[in-house]
Design a protein around this motif. Structure first.
Motif, PDB file in Angstrom:
ATOM      1  N   ALA A  94       0.835  -1.210   0.000  1.00 48.55           N
ATOM      2  CA  ALA A  94       0.000   0.000   0.000  1.00 48.55           C
ATOM      3  C   ALA A  94       0.862   1.249   0.000  1.00 48.55           C
ATOM      4  O   ALA A  94       0.559   2.231  -0.689  1.00 48.55           O
ATOM      5  N   ALA A  95       1.944   1.230   0.785  1.00 45.46           N
ATOM      6  CA  ALA A  95       2.848   2.381   0.813  1.00 45.46           C
ATOM      7  C   ALA A  95       3.485   2.611  -0.548  1.00 45.46           C
ATOM      8  O   ALA A  95       3.629   3.756  -1.000  1.00 45.46           O
ATOM      9  N   MET A  96       3.886   1.535  -1.204  1.00 46.33           N
ATOM     10  CA  MET A  96       4.471   1.661  -2.536  1.00 46.33           C
ATOM     11  C   MET A  96       3.476   2.246  -3.514  1.00 46.33           C
ATOM     12  O   MET A  96       3.814   3.119  -4.324  1.00 46.33           O
ATOM     13  N   GLY A  97       2.239   1.788  -3.461  1.00 47.08           N
ATOM     14  CA  GLY A  97       1.222   2.302  -4.360  1.00 47.08           C
ATOM     15  C   GLY A  97       0.999   3.797  -4.193  1.00 47.08           C
ATOM     16  O   GLY A  97       0.887   4.531  -5.179  1.00 47.08           O
ATOM     17  N   VAL A  98       0.971   4.244  -2.939  1.00 50.82           N
ATOM     18  CA  VAL A  98       0.781   5.674  -2.676  1.00 50.82           C
ATOM     19  C   VAL A  98       1.948   6.486  -3.214  1.00 50.82           C
ATOM     20  O   VAL A  98       1.771   7.508  -3.907  1.00 50.82           O
ATOM     21  N   VAL A  99       3.170   6.056  -2.919  1.00 48.37           N
ATOM     22  CA  VAL A  99       4.357   6.814  -3.313  1.00 48.37           C
ATOM     23  C   VAL A  99       4.524   6.835  -4.830  1.00 48.37           C
ATOM     24  O   VAL A  99       4.760   7.888  -5.431  1.00 48.37           O
ATOM     25  N   PHE A 100       4.385   5.690  -5.472  1.00 40.91           N
ATOM     26  CA  PHE A 100       4.600   5.628  -6.920  1.00 40.91           C
ATOM     27  C   PHE A 100       3.570   6.463  -7.666  1.00 40.91           C
ATOM     28  O   PHE A 100       3.898   7.186  -8.604  1.00 40.91           O
ATOM     29  N   THR A 101       2.320   6.358  -7.254  1.00 42.63           N
ATOM     30  CA  THR A 101       1.268   7.123  -7.917  1.00 42.63           C
ATOM     31  C   THR A 101       1.473   8.620  -7.713  1.00 42.63           C
ATOM     32  O   THR A 101       1.351   9.417  -8.656  1.00 42.63           O
ATOM     33  N   ALA A 102       1.791   9.015  -6.472  1.00 39.26           N
ATOM     34  CA  ALA A 102       1.989  10.436  -6.179  1.00 39.26           C
ATOM     35  C   ALA A 102       3.192  11.001  -6.932  1.00 39.26           C
ATOM     36  O   ALA A 102       3.134  12.119  -7.470  1.00 39.26           O
ATOM     37  N   MET A 103       4.285  10.240  -6.997  1.00 37.47           N
ATOM     38  CA  MET A 103       5.477  10.743  -7.672  1.00 37.47           C
ATOM     39  C   MET A 103       5.267  10.849  -9.178  1.00 37.47           C
ATOM     40  O   MET A 103       5.714  11.801  -9.817  1.00 37.47           O
ATOM     41  N   PHE A 104       4.567   9.879  -9.769  1.00 37.52           N
ATOM     42  CA  PHE A 104       4.294   9.961 -11.199  1.00 37.52           C
ATOM     43  C   PHE A 104       3.379  11.146 -11.506  1.00 37.52           C
ATOM     44  O   PHE A 104       3.598  11.881 -12.469  1.00 37.52           O
ATOM     45  N   ALA A 105       2.353  11.342 -10.666  1.00 36.00           N
ATOM     46  CA  ALA A 105       1.468  12.489 -10.860  1.00 36.00           C
ATOM     47  C   ALA A 105       2.234  13.795 -10.718  1.00 36.00           C
ATOM     48  O   ALA A 105       2.018  14.751 -11.476  1.00 36.00           O
ATOM     49  N   GLY A 106       3.144  13.847  -9.740  1.00 39.37           N
ATOM     50  CA  GLY A 106       3.971  15.036  -9.579  1.00 39.37           C
ATOM     51  C   GLY A 106       4.846  15.288 -10.783  1.00 39.37           C
ATOM     52  O   GLY A 106       5.043  16.440 -11.209  1.00 39.37           O
TER      53      GLY A 106
END
Length: 309
Positions: A94-106
């Motif tokens: 879950a932590a990976m999903g949050v970080v990867f999605t947020a960084m790609f969106a950024g």
């Protein structure tokens, strides 16, 4: 098609596509067998903001700033994942999903809001790459392959991805037995004294190097597809790891060649007037090959057991 025009306009993009596809497929086989196939997707999400920030800081799209930016982004992602996991007390996935999605969106937001019009750096470039533009203008025919002056004008992406493919191949060959043992029987590998964690980390680092090297030329679409589709299709063709590697290399090369040809000439054969994205077609072909393997592969009814060493 096979004369001077092919050498100058199609040979180098095709070679870059083939090398990028194989460089991603090789570590993808081990990631797939370890149940970590989506790490390639994760890496592609993470490197985007690092690449954009590297350009904004340096003002150049040279290879070293881009790779350093991607590496820094990967380090930040690891720290963020660990912080979210500990502070939020949630599972690592879950932590990976949050970080990867947020960084790609950024990264996408940075691309949209920054002034990148003077260079080939934008959302479309990040997703689809610039494979079609990597032509060899100084080539006059097949004789240019032995002409030092013409060779100096090769697109820099070609020697870069060739060196990356050589490094990935060398890593796989040298650590073949430890990688095989730690992939199929981690407990047994530990009893033999093999550094299982170091091998796992090394595999992820090699996958990241392949992804970053391929990112500029072919974009994240091909990178994600090649980490997963050729190894998965090869997995349905055999139960032997050596044969699986061979099948994955064949499928990756086929996807690159057929995808590039169909992207350029397919619409013309159907009466259209414009070519379509080579990266998108290569990724589509890799998915088609996976679908055919799932339908007709000799091991399509497997129970889920790992391949034999």
């Amino acid at each position: 098609m096979m004369g001077a025009e092919f050498v100058s306009l199609s040979l180098t993009p095709m070679l870059i596509g083939i090398c990028a596809a194989i460089a991603c497929a090789l570590p993808g086989n081990f990631l797939l067998l370890r149940g970590q196939a989506l790490i390639g997707d994760a890496i592609s999400h993470v490197v985007l903001p690092g690449i954009v920030l590297a350009f904004l800081v340096t003002g150049t799209v040279a290879a070293w700033p881009m790779m350093l930016g991607a590496g820094a982004a990967a380090l930040v992602a690891v720290l963020l994942i660990e912080a979210i996991r500990r502070l939020g007390r949630i599972e690592p996935g879950a932590a990976m999903g949050v970080v990867f999605t947020a960084m790609f969106a950024g990264g996408v937001l940075l691309l949209e809001q920054s002034d990148t019009s003077q260079v080939h750096l934008g959302v479309q470039h990040a997703l689809y790459g610039n494979l079609e533009s990597l032509i060899w203008l100084d080539a006059t025919g097949w004789s240019s392959l032995t002409d030092p002056e013409a060779l100096r004008a090769l697109p820099p992406e070609l020697p870069r991805i060739v060196l990356t493919l050589g490094f990935v191949t060398l890593f796989t060959a040298i650590l073949w037995r430890p990688l095989k043992l730690s992939t199929f029987d981690e407990g047994f590998a530990r009893t033999l004294g093999l550094p299982v964690r170091a091998l796992s980390l090394g595999l992820v680092i090699v996958a990241a190097i392949a992804a970053v090297a391929a990112f500029d030329a072919v974009g994240s679409i091909i990178v994600i597809a090649m980490f997963i589709c050729p190894p998965a299709a090869a997995r349905l063709m055999t139960d032997r790891l050596e044969a699986q590697i061979g099948w994955s290399v064949l499928f990756a090369a086929m996807s690159a060649v057929l995808g590039y040809v169909l992207a350029g000439y397919g619409p013309l054969w159907l009466g259209g007037q414009h070519a379509i994205s080579a990266a998108g077609m290569i990724a589509t072909l890799s998915g088609v090959i996976l679908g055919l393997a799932a339908l007709f592969g000799p091991h399509r009814h497997r129970s889920g057991a790992p391949a034999d060493g």
